[in-house]
Write an enzyme that holds these catalytic residues in place. Structure first.
Site, short mmCIF file in Angstrom:
data_model
loop_
_atom_site.label_atom_id
_atom_site.label_comp_id
_atom_site.label_asym_id
_atom_site.label_seq_id
_atom_site.Cartn_x
_atom_site.Cartn_y
_atom_site.Cartn_z
N ARG A 41 -43.26 2.08 172.49
CA ARG A 41 -43.84 1.02 173.30
C ARG A 41 -42.85 -0.14 173.40
O ARG A 41 -42.09 -0.39 172.46
CB ARG A 41 -45.14 0.49 172.66
CG ARG A 41 -46.31 1.42 172.77
CD ARG A 41 -46.83 1.55 174.21
NE ARG A 41 -47.99 2.42 174.31
CZ ARG A 41 -47.95 3.70 174.71
NH1 ARG A 41 -46.80 4.25 175.06
NH2 ARG A 41 -49.05 4.41 174.80
N HIS A 83 -41.16 4.63 182.03
CA HIS A 83 -42.28 5.15 181.22
C HIS A 83 -42.66 6.57 181.67
O HIS A 83 -43.80 6.85 182.03
CB HIS A 83 -43.50 4.23 181.28
CG HIS A 83 -44.46 4.45 180.15
ND1 HIS A 83 -45.13 3.42 179.52
CD2 HIS A 83 -44.87 5.57 179.51
CE1 HIS A 83 -45.91 3.91 178.57
NE2 HIS A 83 -45.76 5.23 178.54
P1 NDP Z 1 -48.84 10.05 165.71
O1 NDP Z 1 -49.96 9.16 165.29
O2 NDP Z 1 -49.03 11.51 165.66
O3 NDP Z 1 -47.53 9.71 164.82
C1 NDP Z 1 -47.18 8.42 164.49
C2 NDP Z 1 -46.09 8.49 163.42
O4 NDP Z 1 -45.66 7.14 163.13
C3 NDP Z 1 -46.58 9.07 162.09
O5 NDP Z 1 -45.57 9.86 161.52
C4 NDP Z 1 -46.84 7.82 161.24
O6 NDP Z 1 -46.71 8.03 159.84
C5 NDP Z 1 -45.73 6.92 161.72
N1 NDP Z 1 -46.05 5.51 161.43
C6 NDP Z 1 -47.08 4.77 161.89
N2 NDP Z 1 -47.03 3.54 161.38
C7 NDP Z 1 -45.95 3.48 160.57
C8 NDP Z 1 -45.38 2.49 159.76
N3 NDP Z 1 -45.91 1.26 159.67
N4 NDP Z 1 -44.27 2.81 159.06
C9 NDP Z 1 -43.72 4.03 159.14
N5 NDP Z 1 -44.22 5.04 159.89
C10 NDP Z 1 -45.32 4.76 160.61
O7 NDP Z 1 -48.43 9.57 167.18
P2 NDP Z 1 -47.72 10.44 168.33
O8 NDP Z 1 -46.52 11.10 167.76
O9 NDP Z 1 -48.72 11.28 169.02
O10 NDP Z 1 -47.30 9.28 169.36
C11 NDP Z 1 -46.47 8.21 168.96
C12 NDP Z 1 -46.41 7.15 170.04
O11 NDP Z 1 -45.62 7.59 171.12
C13 NDP Z 1 -47.73 6.78 170.70
O12 NDP Z 1 -48.49 5.91 169.90
C14 NDP Z 1 -47.27 6.13 171.98
O13 NDP Z 1 -47.11 4.74 171.78
C15 NDP Z 1 -45.92 6.77 172.24
N6 NDP Z 1 -45.93 7.60 173.46
C16 NDP Z 1 -45.06 7.28 174.47
C17 NDP Z 1 -45.04 8.05 175.60
C18 NDP Z 1 -44.11 7.72 176.72
O14 NDP Z 1 -44.24 8.26 177.82
N7 NDP Z 1 -43.14 6.86 176.52
C19 NDP Z 1 -45.90 9.23 175.78
C20 NDP Z 1 -46.74 9.47 174.65
C21 NDP Z 1 -46.74 8.67 173.55
P3 NDP Z 1 -47.72 9.01 159.06
O15 NDP Z 1 -47.38 10.39 159.56
O16 NDP Z 1 -47.39 8.83 157.66
O17 NDP Z 1 -49.10 8.58 159.46
C1 OXD Z 2 -49.16 7.83 176.05
C2 OXD Z 2 -48.25 7.34 177.06
O1 OXD Z 2 -49.45 7.10 175.10
O2 OXD Z 2 -48.24 7.92 178.16
O3 OXD Z 2 -49.65 8.97 176.18
O4 OXD Z 2 -47.50 6.39 176.83
#
Ligand code: NDP
Ligand code: OXD
Length: 309
Positions: A224, A272
């Site tokens: 983000r 995006h």
């Molecule tokens: P998940 O919830 O599956 O994974 C998030 C990861 O981040 C986990 O490994 C989590 O750790 C880690 N995490 C969260 N908070 C912390 C912290 N404070 N310190 C260290 N590690 C942390 O999310 P997704 O993989 O499904 O998606 C991630 C993000 O990608 C979404 O929230 C979205 O913002 C972004 N996104 C962007 C897109 C785009 O088009 N640009 C499309 C889709 C998503 P743990 O495993 O230990 O919980």
């Molecule tokens: C998502 C994105 O969060 O598109 O799926 O950014």
């Protein structure tokens, strides 16, 4: 009983069609033209207008139309007592890997340097580094980051990852928590951010963090815009702390025309689009969650509201 689609930045029509393909009997209404808001039990949202969810007195569940839920919690009036679900989709993970792989290869094979040389009519070869000498650091090892990290490792890259809790991923050296962040950062030649946006991760990509990376590291932000302190990126690029940045997400989207990132030679911008949700691929899990909610059963991909992701 109705599913409402409440979105501002996406066309709802393909979502209606995909949901009806799964179950033609569903009553699906699109905001702001619902017949009766009191009939809505399930809301499918993307960047809904602030406060609008207060208009649905019988709402029982909110689903994001994406993987992230930060757009929901941004709303100061969001009904936090309701269960929130998000989308987890193999096609989204595959699309994200394809984008990340492209960005990693761009920096690994020094296309950024050759582009700069081209602008100066400069013909100069650089001997390519070995993949095994390039350390790729993934911040966030969840559904998307974990998958991409694993796939990059199978390509031969030396992959390290950082998450909140300890992970075991084949081919990936995993670090966890604040205590191990610096050990992770000091190795990452290419840093990829796939963290969710939370109070803890807002502004995490800042000058202090950049100064802990190997000098001349590259940044790929696909999480983000708010994860990044934009002014700090400009400083880090100007000071040579960073070689370049590939950005898919921004604090303000669309990126305003006057934004300094647009014309910056060391910044690569995409709108995006690193991974785009296909409604046909995710409709079955949305319909399943609607049915589970109606049966008061545990939901799929429910968000932990205390963690915020
Ligand atoms: P998940 O919830 O599956 O994974 C998030 C990861 O981040 C986990 O490994 C989590 O750790 C880690 N995490 C969260 N908070 C912390 C912290 N404070 N310190 C260290 N590690 C942390 O999310 P997704 O993989 O499904 O998606 C991630 C993000 O990608 C979404 O929230 C979205 O913002 C972004 N996104 C962007 C897109 C785009 O088009 N640009 C499309 C889709 C998503 P743990 O495993 O230990 O919980
Ligand atoms: C998502 C994105 O969060 O598109 O799926 O950014």
């Amino acid at each position: 009983m109705t599913i409402a689609i409440i979105c501002t930045d996406r066309d709802p029509e393909p979502w209606v069609a995909a949901l009806h393909e799964c179950d033609p009997t569903l009553d699906i209404q699109v905001w702001p033209d619902e017949r009766k808001k009191a009939d809505v039990e399930f809301a499918l949202c993307w960047k809904h207008p602030e406060g609008v969810l207060r208009d649905y007195p019988n709402l029982r569940c909110v689903s994001s139309m994406g993987a992230g839920i930060d757009h929901l919690l941004k709303d100061a009036f969001f009904p936090k007592h309701l269960p929130v679900v998000r989308l987890v989709d193999p096609l989204l993970a595959q699309g994200m890997f394809e984008y990340i792989c492209t960005a990693v290869m761009y920096y690994f094979r020094e296309f950024d340097i050759y582009q700069a040389q081209q602008r100066q009519f400069c013909w100069q070869q650089h001997f390519p580094r070995s993949v095994t000498k390039m350390i790729v650091g993934m911040m966030g090892l969840g559904q998307l980051g974990g998958y991409s990290a694993k796939r990059l490792a199978t390509m031969g890259f030396d992959v390290i990852g950082w998450s909140r809790s300890q992970k075991v991923i084949p081919g990936v050296k995993a670090y966890a928590g604040e205590a191990q962040l610096d050990s992770f950062l000091c190795q990452a030649d290419i840093l990829i951010c796939l963290l969710p946006l939370t109070d803890q991760t807002c502004g995490i990509l800042n000058l202090e963090l950049f100064s802990k990376l190997p000098k001349g590291a590259c940044l790929v932000n696909v999480a983000r815009g708010e994860n990044l302190v934009e002014e700090d990126l400009l400083t880090a690029l100007a000071d040579g702390l960073l070689r370049g940045a590939c950005l898919d997400v921004f604090r303000e989207e669309p990126l305003p025309a006057e934004h300094p990132f647009w014309g910056h030679e060391k910044i690569l911008i995409t709108p995006h689009c690193s991974s785009v949700t296909d409604p046909r691929s995710v409709a079955p899990q949305i319909v399943q969650n609607y049915r589970l909610m109606r049966g008061s059963m545990p939901l799929l991909n429910q968000v932990d509201m205390l963690r915020g992701y």
